[in-house]
Design a protein around this motif. Sequence first.
Motif, PDB file in Angstrom:
ATOM      1  N   THR A 104       0.829  -1.217   0.000  1.00 61.46           N
ATOM      2  CA  THR A 104       0.000   0.000   0.000  1.00 61.46           C
ATOM      3  C   THR A 104       0.856   1.256   0.000  1.00 61.46           C
ATOM      4  OG1 THR A 104      -1.632  -1.233   1.295  1.00 61.46           O
ATOM      5  CG2 THR A 104      -1.928   1.145   1.145  1.00 61.46           C
TER       6      THR A 104
ATOM      7  N   MET B 120       1.306   4.129  -2.966  1.00 61.71           N
ATOM      8  CA  MET B 120       0.887   5.513  -2.754  1.00 61.71           C
ATOM      9  C   MET B 120       2.022   6.503  -2.973  1.00 61.71           C
ATOM     10  SD  MET B 120      -1.163   7.163   0.411  1.00 61.71           S
ATOM     11  CE  MET B 120      -1.527   8.928   0.446  1.00 61.71           C
TER      12      MET B 120
ATOM     13  N   THR C 190      -7.090   8.454  -6.051  1.00 57.14           N
ATOM     14  CA  THR C 190      -6.455   7.157  -5.815  1.00 57.14           C
ATOM     15  C   THR C 190      -5.791   7.133  -4.447  1.00 57.14           C
ATOM     16  OG1 THR C 190      -6.010   7.013  -8.192  1.00 57.14           O
ATOM     17  CG2 THR C 190      -4.834   5.465  -6.768  1.00 57.14           C
ATOM     18  N   ASP C 191      -5.150   8.259  -4.072  1.00 56.66           N
ATOM     19  CA  ASP C 191      -4.513   8.373  -2.759  1.00 56.66           C
ATOM     20  C   ASP C 191      -5.521   8.186  -1.633  1.00 56.66           C
ATOM     21  OD1 ASP C 191      -2.117   8.796  -3.919  1.00 56.66           O
ATOM     22  OD2 ASP C 191      -1.953  10.919  -3.427  1.00 56.66           O
TER      23      ASP C 191
ATOM     24  N   ALA D 110      -6.174   4.465  -1.175  1.00 53.60           N
ATOM     25  CA  ALA D 110      -5.018   3.840  -0.534  1.00 53.60           C
ATOM     26  C   ALA D 110      -4.912   4.267   0.923  1.00 53.60           C
ATOM     27  CB  ALA D 110      -3.737   4.204  -1.285  1.00 53.60           C
TER      28      ALA D 110
END
Length: 313
Positions: A254, A258, A270-271, A274
């Motif tokens: 993960t 990131m 997307t961050d 995550a």
Amino acid sequence: MNKQNLTVLTEFILMGLADRPELQAPFFGLFLIIYTVSVVGNLGMIILTKVDPRLQTPMYFFLRHLAFTDLGYSTAVGPKMLVNLVANQNTIPYNWCATQLAFFILFIISELFILSAMAYDRYVAICNPLLYRIVMSQRVCWVLVAVPYVYSAFLSVIITKKMFMSSFCGHNVIRHFYCDSLPLLTLLCSSSRDIELIILIFSAFNLVSSLVIVLVSYILILMAILRMNSAKGRHKTFSTCGSHLTVVLVLYTTLFFMYLQPQTNHSFDTDKIASVFYTLIIPMLNPMIYSLRNKEVKGALHRIWKNWQKLPM
């Protein structure tokens, strides 16, 4: 621009997880359950490894501190996120934002090096079993957790101080659901090159150095296991590392996803996904992984349950 420079920020606005109001209530319910399970699981692990006499070994000493760091960084983020979801007011005071960032950095970096210490502990236990009690003395165990805490606290203060001593020029909308360093960097209107360099260098160092310790430890463990004649012995020995390997794999995958993705593919949406995974879901999963895959922990839970049943009602 002069007016913006004179603006004194008193709060930041967090964009939150989703722009759609109808998702606020389902998200609140879901993450309240996740955070509650995380708190109960990690507090339970801390108490269990402290009070059960059969769990007073270096491995469970490190597990207790892993649970503490899980509880720490999930609590730095979770409660405020839940409040914002239910109140539908995504604001955080300026000083609270700095405090949230500082505690998050402190606990997440500490976790990386505590996982490394756990890998080293497994290496000594498997490759040097006769010297295990001598090498992994109580003093050594305390050094292996104290150094990460002190180092993480130092780094946390440096990054937070440099970040919040810089000028935001009135820009206060953070494209995230908590105060993280990367979204905050985009708000700075003063030169952020020094802070970016510090974050880049230390992020790379923390991820790579801690992972190298884990990999070297497990390569040596694997070599020791392959030299064993008994297949049953190999399986039993490797099974003691299964929980730790699972936790390491999930967390590092993960974090690398990131922080080391190409800039052209970088997306704050997307961050967010995550971040939810490693700030809330991983701290919930870790106690489950160590409970379900560990006979000694399950045995301790069973003993506590039997003793509780014997208590007069």
